[in-house]
Enzyme design. Structure first.
Site, PDB file in Angstrom:
ATOM      1  CG  ASP A   1       5.768  15.568  31.612  1.00  0.00           C
ATOM      2  OD1 ASP A   1       6.158  16.742  31.696  1.00  0.00           O
ATOM      3  OD2 ASP A   1       6.523  14.601  31.460  1.00  0.00           O
TER       4      ASP A   1
ATOM      5  CB  CYS B   1      30.749  23.827  27.392  1.00  0.00           C
ATOM      6  SG  CYS B   1      30.486  22.072  27.041  1.00  0.00           S
TER       7      CYS B   1
ATOM      8  CB  CYS C   1      24.830  19.553  24.345  1.00  0.00           C
ATOM      9  SG  CYS C   1      24.659  21.346  24.404  1.00  0.00           S
TER      10      CYS C   1
ATOM     11  CB  CYS D   1      22.839  17.110  18.380  1.00  0.00           C
ATOM     12  SG  CYS D   1      21.159  16.734  17.791  1.00  0.00           S
TER      13      CYS D   1
ATOM     14  CB  CYS E   1      14.877  16.395  18.456  1.00  0.00           C
ATOM     15  SG  CYS E   1      15.228  15.622  20.047  1.00  0.00           S
TER      16      CYS E   1
ATOM     17  CB  CYS F   1      18.334  10.767  21.281  1.00  0.00           C
ATOM     18  SG  CYS F   1      20.054  11.158  20.909  1.00  0.00           S
TER      19      CYS F   1
ATOM     20  CB  CYS G   1      26.182  17.443  29.734  1.00  0.00           C
ATOM     21  SG  CYS G   1      26.117  18.894  30.834  1.00  0.00           S
TER      22      CYS G   1
END
Length: 359
Positions: free
Chosen positions: A138, A195, A198, A202, A218, A245, A252
């Site tokens: 990162d 599926c 997710c 949210c 988000c 979050c 999942c």
């Protein structure tokens, strides 16, 4: 390097990686042309919000050899982080408690992964002699998830996180850009199927379509990256989530295979997996800075920390403790408690929280 020799080397790299605490090692080439097109489309839609750095550096983000000249292959490494913590769902269902994203409960992962990747590079150098490389965690414009997908470490789920069918998605990623070729294998097939758990889960409907996240909606972006006021339209949906979050990962199906991390640095500190909102809100700035030394949370600063908790307190059940905590902290904005000033932004969120309790 000949094919047989390079395969022997990658086998050794995987062995060294395992000894260093990585759960998986893969190799990618530097062709990210498909990712480049998707990234540009995402940026053009404005889904990055205030994260202007996502648009910086030209094409270096999707052209590794431009970021680090000479790069031919990329070693991608995965380290699992799911902590031995109080059950996440139990905390989310108790609005008096604070929910912190599982990755941030312990120490900041950046230094740990960087040191381990450097040791891995040292092993490689001892084996093959001097070579050009650069370690990333990162720390630069690197498309870590698409790279990991190309390296065979998993597939990108509809929530945009990488998923491994044996262990789920609770892991960190790091890379070593290298200047010689290593063998690559076929990427993992996508196993999301039909599926949409997710997307449905949210809280702010940030997954606007499969594989596309509008960061501006988000909760991780709102509580970590956003520097200003959090839009009122999202405040109720934030609930008691004060830093990040995990909802899309918690639902999942592949995460039923997740294993608890053995890394002590990833275990919860300061009872962050089982602590009340009021207790955290009552920390002064010195306590915040002291307790979050070596934590990813420290980088958002004390004011945003208070902003986030104020929203969660506004969503908490009305009680004398909650009202008093909000009012006492709010006094600091007017200078009545001069040892600890808070910003007008925080005061605005405190006022909103009090309004939720009819105060």
């Amino acid at each position: 390097m000949k094919g047989k020799d390079s395969q022997h080397l990658i086998n050794k790299i995987r062995q060294w990686g395992s000894e260093l605490g990585f759960q998986s090692i893969g190799v990618s080439n530097v062709d990210l042309s498909e990712t480049e097109a998707d990234l540009q489309k995402w940026l053009d839609a404005g889904f990055h919000g205030d994260m202007d750095w996502m648009a910086h550096h030209g094409k270096k983000r999707t052209r590794p050899a431009e970021l680090e000249p000479g790069t031919v292959s990329i070693i991608s490494a995965r380290m699992d982080y799911y902590p031995d913590a109080r059950q996440a769902e139990a905390v989310l269902q108790n609005p008096q408690q604070a929910y912190v994203s599982r990755y941030a409960l312990g120490r900041d992962y950046h230094k740990l992964l960087r040191k381990r990747l450097q040791k891995l590079a040292d092993h490689i150098q001892a084996e093959v002699g001097p070579f050009g490389y650069r370690v990333f965690v990162d720390s630069a414009p690197v498309m870590e998830k698409p790279i990991a997908e190309k390296a065979g470490l998993g597939w990108l789920g509809k929530h945009s996180n990488l998923i491994d069918k044996k262990t789920g998605s609770w892991f960190f990623l790091g890379e070593i850009y290298i200047d010689f070729a290593l063998p690559v294998k076929q990427p993992e097939a996508n196993h999301c199927g039909k599926c949409t758990s997710c997307i449905t889960a949210c809280p702010t409907q940030a997954i606007v379509e499969p594989y596309v996240v509008d960061a501006r909606r988000c909760i991780s972006y709102l509580t970590i990256e956003l520097k200003g006021a959090i839009p009122e339209e999202f405040r109720k949906a934030i609930g008691n989530r004060i830093y990040g979050c995990d909802d899309c990962q918690l639902v999942c199906p592949w995460n039923r295979f997740a294993q608890t991390s053995q890394e002590t640095d990833f275990q919860p500190r300061h009872r962050l997996d089982d602590i009340t909102l009021v207790e955290l809100f009552n920390w002064d700035e010195n306590t915040f800075l002291h307790n979050f030394q070596g934590s990813a949370i420290r980088r958002i600063g004390y004011q945003r920390w208070l902003r986030n908790i104020a929203i969660a307190l506004g969503n908490a059940p009305t009680s004398e403790k909650v009202i008093n905590a909000l009012k006492n902290k709010g006094k600091n904005a007017s200078g009545k408690n001069s040892h600890e000033m808070i910003s007008e932004m925080v005061r605005e969120h405190i006022d909103w929280a009090l309004q939720q309790h009819n105060n």
